[in-house]
Design an enzyme around this catalytic site. Sequence first.
Site, mmCIF file in Angstrom:
data_model
loop_
_atom_site.group_PDB
_atom_site.id
_atom_site.type_symbol
_atom_site.label_atom_id
_atom_site.label_comp_id
_atom_site.label_asym_id
_atom_site.label_seq_id
_atom_site.Cartn_x
_atom_site.Cartn_y
_atom_site.Cartn_z
ATOM 1 N N ASP A 143 0.879 -1.167 0.000
ATOM 2 C CA ASP A 143 0.000 0.000 0.000
ATOM 3 C C ASP A 143 0.918 1.220 0.000
ATOM 4 O OD1 ASP A 143 -2.225 1.693 0.219
ATOM 5 O OD2 ASP A 143 -2.179 1.615 2.409
ATOM 6 N N GLU A 171 -1.444 -1.432 -4.673
ATOM 7 C CA GLU A 171 -2.659 -0.653 -4.859
ATOM 8 C C GLU A 171 -2.379 0.501 -5.809
ATOM 9 O OE1 GLU A 171 -6.025 0.011 -1.886
ATOM 10 O OE2 GLU A 171 -4.795 1.804 -1.670
ATOM 11 N N ASP A 208 -2.257 0.838 7.438
ATOM 12 C CA ASP A 208 -1.508 0.689 6.182
ATOM 13 C C ASP A 208 -1.103 -0.765 5.957
ATOM 14 O OD1 ASP A 208 -0.875 3.767 5.514
ATOM 15 O OD2 ASP A 208 -0.603 3.406 7.654
#
Length: 163
Positions: free
Chosen positions: A14, A76, A148
């Site tokens: 991420d 992502e 996260d």
Amino acid sequence: MGGSVKKQRVLGLDPGLARLGFGAIDCIEKSDRLEPIDFGIIQTPPKQALGRRLQTIYNDLHALVDRFQPDCVAVEKLFFYRMGNTILVAQARGVVLLVLAQYDLPLVELTPAQVKQALTGYGNASKTDVQDAVARELSLDTVPKPDDAADALAVAIAAWLQR
């Protein structure tokens, strides 16, 4: 004569400049079983020069790839929040893509909506719903922290579910 159990290791990322989440999972072939390996964050100090922060991400991500030896990496895709923040995240994401290219690792890129859809069946699911799905899919007693890291695990799980 039994065959060996085949596993595929997926590293989920991420991207972020202040905090880059990571989560490594083993996916057991021909079963629905997922095993968490490790998760956490790469953190950079906000008052540090941008170049140094990107260098920390570069070095730490190399160390993570060496440690986990993933078969593929799921990242992502960039989601636009505030323009200033988006540019900084994009710079960190560029470092991530560079490191992955250096290892010639297969890359899966997923939007936040794709991750939510894969884990909850609903592309507009709440962060809490996604985190609960992560804990459930990995048979964890609690939701992984920080957020996260949970997001990175969600990306890894979604990549596996969409294979």
